[in-house]
Write a protein that holds these residues in place. Structure first.
Motif, PDB file in Angstrom:
ATOM      1  N   SER A   7      -8.150  -0.571   1.622  1.00 60.39           N
ATOM      2  CA  SER A   7      -7.993  -0.062   0.258  1.00 60.39           C
ATOM      3  C   SER A   7      -9.231  -0.430  -0.552  1.00 60.39           C
ATOM      4  O   SER A   7     -10.038  -1.261  -0.148  1.00 60.39           O
TER       5      SER A   7
ATOM      6  N   ALA B 107      -2.866   1.052  12.320  1.00 63.48           N
ATOM      7  CA  ALA B 107      -2.740   2.505  12.192  1.00 63.48           C
ATOM      8  C   ALA B 107      -4.092   3.201  12.104  1.00 63.48           C
ATOM      9  O   ALA B 107      -4.159   4.426  12.177  1.00 63.48           O
TER      10      ALA B 107
ATOM     11  N   CYS C  62      -1.426  -1.310   8.483  1.00 56.38           N
ATOM     12  CA  CYS C  62      -2.364  -0.237   8.157  1.00 56.38           C
ATOM     13  C   CYS C  62      -3.601  -0.307   9.037  1.00 56.38           C
ATOM     14  O   CYS C  62      -4.158   0.725   9.424  1.00 56.38           O
ATOM     15  N   GLN C  63      -4.043  -1.517   9.356  1.00 55.15           N
ATOM     16  CA  GLN C  63      -5.221  -1.641  10.206  1.00 55.15           C
ATOM     17  C   GLN C  63      -4.938  -1.153  11.622  1.00 55.15           C
ATOM     18  O   GLN C  63      -5.747  -0.455  12.229  1.00 55.15           O
TER      19      GLN C  63
ATOM     20  N   LEU D 298       0.377   8.931   7.006  1.00 54.24           N
ATOM     21  CA  LEU D 298      -0.734   9.621   6.349  1.00 54.24           C
ATOM     22  C   LEU D 298      -0.578  11.109   6.599  1.00 54.24           C
ATOM     23  O   LEU D 298      -0.468  11.541   7.748  1.00 54.24           O
TER      24      LEU D 298
ATOM     25  N   ALA E 135       3.557   3.258   8.750  1.00 55.29           N
ATOM     26  CA  ALA E 135       2.331   3.685   8.088  1.00 55.29           C
ATOM     27  C   ALA E 135       2.206   5.200   8.258  1.00 55.29           C
ATOM     28  O   ALA E 135       2.162   5.703   9.384  1.00 55.29           O
TER      29      ALA E 135
ATOM     30  N   GLU F 162       0.653   3.947   1.564  1.00 59.21           N
ATOM     31  CA  GLU F 162       0.850   4.590   2.867  1.00 59.21           C
ATOM     32  C   GLU F 162       2.044   4.012   3.628  1.00 59.21           C
ATOM     33  O   GLU F 162       2.457   4.570   4.648  1.00 59.21           O
ATOM     34  N   LEU F 163       2.605   2.921   3.138  1.00 47.67           N
ATOM     35  CA  LEU F 163       3.692   2.260   3.853  1.00 47.67           C
ATOM     36  C   LEU F 163       5.054   2.683   3.323  1.00 47.67           C
ATOM     37  O   LEU F 163       5.312   2.636   2.113  1.00 47.67           O
TER      38      LEU F 163
ATOM     39  N   ASP G 219      -1.064  -5.041   5.417  1.00 48.84           N
ATOM     40  CA  ASP G 219      -2.470  -4.811   5.727  1.00 48.84           C
ATOM     41  C   ASP G 219      -2.677  -4.689   7.236  1.00 48.84           C
ATOM     42  O   ASP G 219      -3.433  -3.843   7.711  1.00 48.84           O
TER      43      ASP G 219
ATOM     44  N   ARG H  59       0.829  -1.193   0.000  1.00 48.46           N
ATOM     45  CA  ARG H  59       0.000   0.000   0.000  1.00 48.46           C
ATOM     46  C   ARG H  59       0.876   1.260   0.000  1.00 48.46           C
ATOM     47  O   ARG H  59       1.945   1.285   0.609  1.00 48.46           O
TER      48      ARG H  59
ATOM     49  N   LEU I 272      -6.014   3.069   9.401  1.00 47.33           N
ATOM     50  CA  LEU I 272      -6.269   3.458   8.024  1.00 47.33           C
ATOM     51  C   LEU I 272      -7.414   2.634   7.451  1.00 47.33           C
ATOM     52  O   LEU I 272      -7.566   1.452   7.780  1.00 47.33           O
TER      53      LEU I 272
ATOM     54  N   GLN J  11      -9.025   6.242  13.354  1.00 45.63           N
ATOM     55  CA  GLN J  11      -7.677   6.757  13.163  1.00 45.63           C
ATOM     56  C   GLN J  11      -7.162   7.364  14.454  1.00 45.63           C
ATOM     57  O   GLN J  11      -7.901   7.913  15.248  1.00 45.63           O
TER      58      GLN J  11
END
Length: 224
Positions: free
Chosen positions: A200, A195, A192-193, A70, A68, A45-46, A189, A43, A197, A217
């Motif tokens: 996707s 984090a 991101c979870q 953003l 991660a 964001e990484l 994944d 992703r 976020l 978030q």
């Protein structure tokens, strides 16, 4: 955040192994597994980079660190280590092992959920299952720790950090090489979870994880 006496490549690239001498001694299956990690698509964001691998855990190791991000804010970070023992490892039930640390800072009210550890662990297993990955001997811990500030730091808000430490044995393919790129994507994944976020879009890395609960978030990892 938080293998080897001889390196088969520059230590800065995150790889290390005993191998008994020069780079030609490194098992081809380990080279292929590492090459797949290096070219895996993750992703956007990484932010990922190799890091020095741990020593003494296995004859060969490769390590990555990721954050991660953003809008310029670090929301979560982690480390993923690929271990390889050509002779196999009794506890692993295989010749490869993936070891990870993932952490993020939560708002105190979110961290108060008594089911949070179970939910976080389900994110790991769910990320692997969502990509159809077979694995064995998964184990780990989910830890949450709170900090309250006093004196000269009294203006800081209380902070709670969640930390997932885990390891699992990826299933090896017919060639003896696990699909490390897919395992790295699943780990992304998870990061991101944690984090906070959103998943996707359709066809993206997190497709198939829509049924997994996400936390709102939150602030990034705490740094002194």
């Amino acid at each position: 955040m938080a293998a080897a006496q001889e390196q088969f490549s520059d230590h800065s690239d995150g790889t290390e192994g005993t191998g008994g001498g020069d780079g030609d001694a490194v098992p081809p299956v380990f080279r292929l597994a590492v090459d797949a990690l290096r070219v895996a698509r993750l992703r956007p964001e990484l932010e990922v980079e190799p890091s020095p691998p741990p020593r003494r855990l296995a004859p060969y190791a490769y390590a990555l660190e990721a954050t991660a991000v953003l809008d310029g804010q670090d929301l979560a970070d982690g480390r993923l280590v690929l271990l390889h023992d050509p002779a196999g490892h009794e506890a692993w039930h295989g010749a490869f092992r993936l070891v990870t640390l993932v952490r993020a800072e939560l708002e105190p009210e979110m961290a108060a959920d008594p089911l949070l550890p179970e939910v976080c662990w389900s994110w790991l297993t769910g990320a692997l299952q969502a990509r159809g990955l077979s694995y064995a001997e998964a184990s780990g811990t989910v830890t949450r720790a709170g900090s309250h500030y006093f004196g000269g730091l009294a203006e800081r808000r209380p902070a709670t950090q969640i930390e997932i430490r885990a390891s699992w044995t990826p299933q090896e393919g017919r060639s003896g090489v696990p699909d490390t790129a897919a395992h790295l994507a699943a780990w992304g994944d998870l990061l991101c979870q944690v984090a906070g976020l959103p998943p996707s879009g359709p066809g993206g890395p997190a497709e198939g994880t829509a049924g997994v609960v996400s936390l709102p978030q939150r602030r990034g990892p705490h740094h002194p």
